[in-house]
Design an enzyme around this catalytic site. Structure first.
Site, short mmCIF file in Angstrom:
data_model
loop_
_atom_site.label_atom_id
_atom_site.label_comp_id
_atom_site.label_asym_id
_atom_site.label_seq_id
_atom_site.Cartn_x
_atom_site.Cartn_y
_atom_site.Cartn_z
N TYR A 16 -8.68 -10.25 2.64
CA TYR A 16 -9.92 -9.55 2.97
C TYR A 16 -10.71 -9.13 1.72
O TYR A 16 -11.86 -8.73 1.82
CB TYR A 16 -9.68 -8.34 3.88
CG TYR A 16 -8.84 -7.21 3.31
CD1 TYR A 16 -9.33 -6.34 2.35
CD2 TYR A 16 -7.54 -7.00 3.76
CE1 TYR A 16 -8.55 -5.32 1.84
CE2 TYR A 16 -6.75 -5.98 3.26
CZ TYR A 16 -7.27 -5.14 2.30
OH TYR A 16 -6.50 -4.13 1.79
N GLU A 17 -10.09 -9.25 0.53
CA GLU A 17 -10.83 -8.98 -0.70
C GLU A 17 -11.58 -10.24 -1.16
O GLU A 17 -12.22 -10.22 -2.21
CB GLU A 17 -9.86 -8.54 -1.80
CG GLU A 17 -9.18 -7.21 -1.51
CD GLU A 17 -8.14 -6.88 -2.57
OE1 GLU A 17 -8.53 -6.46 -3.67
OE2 GLU A 17 -6.94 -7.07 -2.30
N ASN A 74 1.17 3.67 11.11
CA ASN A 74 0.41 4.16 12.26
C ASN A 74 0.94 3.40 13.47
O ASN A 74 1.48 2.30 13.30
CB ASN A 74 -1.09 3.88 12.09
CG ASN A 74 -1.38 2.42 11.79
OD1 ASN A 74 -1.08 1.93 10.71
ND2 ASN A 74 -1.93 1.73 12.75
N SER A 127 0.82 -1.23 0.00
CA SER A 127 0.00 0.00 0.00
C SER A 127 0.84 1.26 0.00
O SER A 127 1.64 1.47 0.92
CB SER A 127 -0.86 0.07 1.26
OG SER A 127 -1.79 -0.95 1.29
N HIS A 168 -5.44 -9.22 -1.35
CA HIS A 168 -5.46 -9.55 0.08
C HIS A 168 -6.54 -10.59 0.36
O HIS A 168 -7.52 -10.69 -0.39
CB HIS A 168 -5.77 -8.30 0.93
CG HIS A 168 -4.81 -7.18 0.70
ND1 HIS A 168 -4.94 -6.30 -0.34
CD2 HIS A 168 -3.70 -6.81 1.39
CE1 HIS A 168 -3.94 -5.42 -0.29
NE2 HIS A 168 -3.18 -5.71 0.74
N MET A 215 -1.97 -6.92 7.08
CA MET A 215 -2.95 -7.86 6.52
C MET A 215 -2.44 -8.55 5.25
O MET A 215 -3.23 -8.91 4.38
CB MET A 215 -4.24 -7.10 6.18
CG MET A 215 -4.83 -6.32 7.34
SD MET A 215 -6.25 -5.38 6.80
CE MET A 215 -6.34 -4.14 8.10
N SER A 216 -1.14 -8.71 5.14
CA SER A 216 -0.63 -9.27 3.88
C SER A 216 0.65 -10.06 4.13
O SER A 216 0.93 -10.48 5.25
CB SER A 216 -0.34 -8.13 2.89
OG SER A 216 0.71 -7.31 3.37
N HIS A 275 -2.95 0.45 -4.74
CA HIS A 275 -2.39 -0.72 -5.43
C HIS A 275 -2.74 -0.62 -6.92
O HIS A 275 -3.91 -0.71 -7.29
CB HIS A 275 -2.97 -2.02 -4.86
CG HIS A 275 -2.54 -2.30 -3.46
ND1 HIS A 275 -1.60 -3.26 -3.14
CD2 HIS A 275 -2.90 -1.73 -2.29
CE1 HIS A 275 -1.41 -3.27 -1.83
NE2 HIS A 275 -2.20 -2.35 -1.29
N ALA A 299 2.52 -2.14 4.35
CA ALA A 299 2.21 -1.11 5.34
C ALA A 299 1.76 -1.84 6.60
O ALA A 299 1.03 -2.83 6.51
CB ALA A 299 1.08 -0.23 4.82
N HIS A 355 -7.59 4.04 6.28
CA HIS A 355 -6.78 3.58 5.15
C HIS A 355 -6.06 4.77 4.50
O HIS A 355 -4.91 4.64 4.06
CB HIS A 355 -7.65 2.84 4.13
CG HIS A 355 -6.83 2.10 3.11
ND1 HIS A 355 -6.00 1.05 3.42
CD2 HIS A 355 -6.68 2.29 1.77
CE1 HIS A 355 -5.37 0.62 2.34
NE2 HIS A 355 -5.78 1.36 1.32
N1 HPA Z 1 -3.36 -3.07 11.50
C1 HPA Z 1 -3.45 -3.94 10.47
N2 HPA Z 1 -2.98 -3.67 9.26
C2 HPA Z 1 -2.41 -2.47 9.07
C3 HPA Z 1 -2.29 -1.52 10.11
C4 HPA Z 1 -2.80 -1.84 11.39
O1 HPA Z 1 -2.74 -1.05 12.36
N3 HPA Z 1 -1.67 -0.43 9.57
C5 HPA Z 1 -1.41 -0.72 8.26
N4 HPA Z 1 -1.86 -1.95 7.95
#
Ligand code: HPA
Length: 297
Positions: free
Chosen positions: A98-99, A255, A43, A96, A231-232, A74, A126, A267
């Site tokens: 989640y998609e 973050n 990302s 991902h 998440m990847s 992406h 990320a 996001h």
């Molecule tokens: N959690 C999960 N996936 C992420 C995060 C997070 O805080 N930041 C970027 N991708």
């Protein structure tokens, strides 16, 4: 159902390999090319594609078995070319879980890049920082992972009758092995030091997503020993490891986990911080590739 309309995780091993060869041939039809290194850009981290010399880009839609990615940040293109003199193939964007994609679907492009000749995988993502020393825009090289996506190998996801039980189980020795190359971690850290860039080293915990974590989840993941959460990456590095590739992976801390004060991660914030930190990470990867080719940068 034809092979093209069958979900990848339901293909037999022979059908899967056949699809890998078709995807490889489609890439070769655009350009006769043998990459040494494959990169997956996460990302907001697609900027490395701008450093590619003599690029040829192919939309995922044109490659059999590849899926369109819907995640923001992406691009959904495969790029071949050279960085630091090394022939590379880059995925500008990934899919991902989640998609709605299976593990096998996420692992498929790694098989194709390996079939093209890539011996090394460099993945970026990320991630949320769990380690209390981490700050937004920091970089981390991953030295181990915790798999909260619950699938250890694509073979475990393939309930077809013609897979041999041994293949379905995966090679136990390989599966227990940490995918990340110590040698490449050491080289990346030395390069970061030479650039005056901070590069943390730590453990990445991969979740299914799609939501960011609650404060209690962040707290418990930290307690488990993870330094960053995302998440990847885990499915792709497991496929690369099973294929015998050298693996290197980086997280950009977009973050930091807020475990005490309620706060909302978005996001947009993640993509924005990825864009901020991206150039520093891209420089490290460029220098690493120059180093691999033996060319002065
Ligand atoms: N959690 C999960 N996936 C992420 C995060 C997070 O805080 N930041 C970027 N991708």
């Amino acid at each position: 159902m034809s092979v093209d309309s069958t979900p990848i995780h339901l293909l037999s091993s022979a059908e899967f390999q056949c699809l890998v060869q078709r995807a490889r041939d489609q890439v070769l039809a655009h350009r006769l090319f043998q990459p040494a290194v494959a990169c997956i850009l996460g990302s907001g981290l697609g900027g490395l594609a701008d450093s590619v010399a003599h690029p040829v880009a192919i939309d995922y839609a044109e490659i059999p078995g590849f899926t369109k990615t819907h995640a923001v940040g992406h691009a959904g293109r495969l790029i071949t070319g050279y960085i630091g003199g090394v022939p590379v193939v880059l995925m500008q964007g990934r899919s991902h879980r989640y998609e709605g994609h299976s593990h096998a679907q996420l692992q498929f492009p790694v098989h194709v890049m390996h079939a093209l000749g890539a011996k090394t995988l460099i993945a970026t993502n990320a991630a949320g920082g769990l380690n209390t020393r981490f700050e937004v825009s920091d970089l981390m090289v991953i030295d181990s992972h915790i798999d909260f996506l619950w699938r250890r190998s694509m073979w475990a996801n393939r309930p077809t009758s013609d897979d041999q039980p041994a293949a379905r189980m995966g090679d136990q020795a390989l599966r227990g092995r940490n995918p990340f190359s110590h040698h490449l971690i050491r080289r990346s850290k030395a390069i970061a030091r030479s650039q005056g860039a901070v590069l943390h080293q730590g453990c990445y915990l991969g979740t299914l997503g799609p939501t960011y974590e609650t404060r209690s989840e962040y707290r418990s993941f930290r307690w488990m020993g993870a330094d960053a959460v995302g998440m990847s990456t885990v499915p792709e590095v497991l496929a690369a490891r099973d294929l015998g590739m050298d693996v290197l992976a980086f997280s950009v801390i977009t973050n930091v986990a807020s475990t005490d004060v309620p706060s909302l991660t978005t996001h947009d914030e993640v993509v924005h911080s990825g864009n901020q930190a991206g150039p520093r990470l891209e420089r490290i990867i460029e220098l690493l590739l120059s180093d691999m080719s033996g060319q002065p940068d």
